[in-house]
Design an enzyme around this catalytic site. Structure first.
Site, PDB file in Angstrom:
ATOM      1  N   TYR A  86      65.561  20.987  42.448  1.00 55.23           N
ATOM      2  CA  TYR A  86      65.684  22.427  42.272  1.00 55.23           C
ATOM      3  C   TYR A  86      66.730  22.723  41.217  1.00 55.23           C
ATOM      4  O   TYR A  86      67.809  22.130  41.216  1.00 55.23           O
ATOM      5  CB  TYR A  86      66.091  23.096  43.597  1.00 55.23           C
ATOM      6  CG  TYR A  86      66.256  24.587  43.487  1.00 55.23           C
ATOM      7  CD1 TYR A  86      65.155  25.425  43.370  1.00 55.23           C
ATOM      8  CD2 TYR A  86      67.523  25.165  43.495  1.00 55.23           C
ATOM      9  CE1 TYR A  86      65.311  26.797  43.264  1.00 55.23           C
ATOM     10  CE2 TYR A  86      67.688  26.535  43.392  1.00 55.23           C
ATOM     11  CZ  TYR A  86      66.581  27.351  43.280  1.00 55.23           C
ATOM     12  OH  TYR A  86      66.723  28.702  43.165  1.00 55.23           O
ATOM     13  N   GLY A  93      65.015  25.656  31.862  1.00 53.08           N
ATOM     14  CA  GLY A  93      64.703  25.584  30.443  1.00 53.08           C
ATOM     15  C   GLY A  93      65.793  24.940  29.612  1.00 53.08           C
ATOM     16  O   GLY A  93      65.634  24.771  28.407  1.00 53.08           O
ATOM     17  N   TYR A 131      56.017  18.575  35.339  1.00 53.10           N
ATOM     18  CA  TYR A 131      55.876  17.172  35.748  1.00 53.10           C
ATOM     19  C   TYR A 131      54.849  16.447  34.892  1.00 53.10           C
ATOM     20  O   TYR A 131      55.065  15.314  34.469  1.00 53.10           O
ATOM     21  CB  TYR A 131      55.490  17.074  37.222  1.00 53.10           C
ATOM     22  CG  TYR A 131      56.507  17.659  38.169  1.00 53.10           C
ATOM     23  CD1 TYR A 131      57.879  17.554  37.932  1.00 53.10           C
ATOM     24  CD2 TYR A 131      56.107  18.328  39.319  1.00 53.10           C
ATOM     25  CE1 TYR A 131      58.809  18.095  38.807  1.00 53.10           C
ATOM     26  CE2 TYR A 131      57.025  18.858  40.205  1.00 53.10           C
ATOM     27  CZ  TYR A 131      58.372  18.745  39.943  1.00 53.10           C
ATOM     28  OH  TYR A 131      59.292  19.273  40.809  1.00 53.10           O
TER      29      TYR A 131
END
Length: 159
Positions: A86, A93, A131
């Site tokens: 998290y 970004g 991912y």
């Protein structure tokens, strides 16, 4: 910057877990206490590990990865299962998530582990795209099953 968590990080790890639960629309399911997290990460028999991502300018924690070892009978070696990744929305970004995954991949390579695995909610398309941009592949032929609460108690203690 990525660093290994210390016992002093427990309050921030707990806060980040709560923020993640809110993001995943399940705050009522996040019941872990700071004491439980401390025991799991730093107790007599640690069951999990954590890394903290910090802001390059302020040094403030902005994200975390919490993971534990798994084992592949097919490969015959350990791997890492990433339980939580998290990064706070205002820090996204900036490369913190990639840096956390890079650190876990580095640990895998250094220790001879052959897998780095995690789960992602099907609706979480920003994370899925992230991912996949790193080369991760979904394991579509597997379905996760889970026993919790009353079902777990019934199976574990049928009396």
């Amino acid at each position: 910057m990525i660093r290994t968590a210390t016992p002093g990080d427990i309050p921030v790890i707990h806060a980040l877990v709560r923020e993640l639960a809110e993001y995943e629309k399940a705050p009522h399911e996040a019941r872990a206490t700071p004491a439980q997290l401390h025991d799991a990460l730093f107790g007599e028999h640690p069951a999990a590990y954590a890394h903290i991502a910090t802001d390059d300018t302020t040094g403030e924690p902005v994200g975390f990865a919490l993971w534990f070892l798994n084992f592949s009978t097919w490969r015959g070696v350990h791997g890492i299962y990433l339980e939580d990744l998290y990064v706070r929305p205002d820090a996204r970004g900036a490369g913190h998530g990639k840096a956390l995954l890079t650190e876990l991949a580095r640990i895998c390579v250094a220790r001879g582990y052959e897998r780095l695995e995690w789960s992602v909610l099907n609706w979480n398309t920003p994370s899925i795209a992230f991912y996949e941009s790193l080369g991760a592949h979904p394991q579509n032929e597997w379905t996760v099953y889970r026993l919790t609460d009353e079902s777990l108690r019934t199976l574990g203690d049928p009396t």
